[in-house]
Design a protein around this motif. Structure first.
Motif: not given
Length: 299
Positions: A78, A73-76, A239, A70, A20
């Motif tokens: 982070t 709002n980011n996917n994955g 998360m 950022y 990942e």
């Protein structure tokens, strides 16, 4: 048919073993010594395990808020690596910044980094007191602005004009070119210029004197003692806590084992912090309480 089955099995095995991606975002100057903290930690983390691939990304601007938003709002997976400006920016510009409460801590990298008022024109605080107007390079909303505001409170007869930058390296260059009167610098970025006499340190925050880096406190100028930087890695508040703890374990181990990291942090007079996850949360909460109290006097 056998070839097709083999290829299908190979693809399935390949995907099951894929790491990942964990992106760690640095929100300030890409060329700074502090950005290298993350590069070195990432490199070691990738050696230690095969579950994740840690990658570095730079998203600078707005005192760290560009990078912080950022990350949210980011996917994955982070994460954000930031200085104490992470806590400072929302206090100065609440309507244009991230919210600290939208994040949770992953690890604390180091603490105690001094910030210095530097100049290529002036050598002492008494010289600054004689100037009616001075320009100073700061990252608007960052800890450098907080230090500059503290300086302004000590110079009631001098007007400080704040000139905004996205980091500390560019204003130091402009300082030497005569574009600025003052700037707020970090040890690793300024040391070589101080040693050859191109830049003079007026005074530094913190409580410990270093060669050529006298504290303001040692000069009888109070208020800068605890205006020191700390560095941490933060995750979006939503998360999974289990994932956060897993990342804490890996990154903490990587920071402890990365052979290049102690020298990088020593160059910035930033003391490594090695604590478990519960203590990481306690330090995060301590910083979150400290900065609003401290900055009430300089806002």
């Amino acid at each position: 048919m056998k070839k097709i089955l083999f290829l299908m099995l190979f693809c399935i095995c390949g995907f099951s073993q894929a790491r990942e991606i964990v992106t760690i975002v640095w929100p300030f100057d890409n060329a700074s010594n502090q950005a290298s903290f993350i590069r070195v930690i990432n490199e070691e983390a990738n050696k230690l395990q095969s579950k994740y691939t840690f990658v570095y990304e730079n998203k600078s601007g707005a005192g760290g808020t560009v990078g912080a938003k950022y990350v949210l709002n980011n996917n994955g997976i982070t994460l954000l690596s930031s200085s104490s400006s992470f806590f400072v920016r929302p206090l100065f510009y609440p309507g244009e910044s991230h919210r600290v409460d939208d994040f949770q801590p992953v690890m604390i990298e180091c603490n105690g980094q001094p910030y210095s008022i530097i100049s290529s024109k002036y050598k002492s605080f008494s010289e600054l007191q004689k100037q009616p107007v001075l320009s100073i390079g700061v990252g608007l909303g960052s800890l450098t602005e907080a230090v500059a505001r503290e300086l302004q409170s000590k110079l009631p007869n001098t007007q400080l004009n704040f000139i905004g930058y996205s980091g500390t390296i560019k204003p130091m260059i402009d300082l030497q070119a005569g574009v600025l009167d003052l700037s707020v610098g970090l040890p690793a970025d300024t040391q070589q210029h101080v040693e050859i006499g191109k830049i003079f340190v007026i005074g530094s925050s913190g409580r410990q004197n270093y060669t050529s880096y006298p504290t303001f406190a040692s000069q009888g100028i109070a208020g800068f003692e605890d205006m020191v930087g700390g560095y941490g890695i933060y995750a979006p508040g939503g998360m999974d806590p289990a994932l956060v703890r897993d990342l804490h374990k890996i990154l903490s181990q990587a920071a402890e084992q990365a052979s290049a990291l102690p020298n990088l942090m020593a160059a910035d007079r930033c003391t490594p912090v090695k604590v478990n996850y519960n203590d990481t949360v306690a330090i995060f909460n301590k910083w979150k309480r400290y900065w609003p109290d401290k900055l009430k006097a300089v806002k």
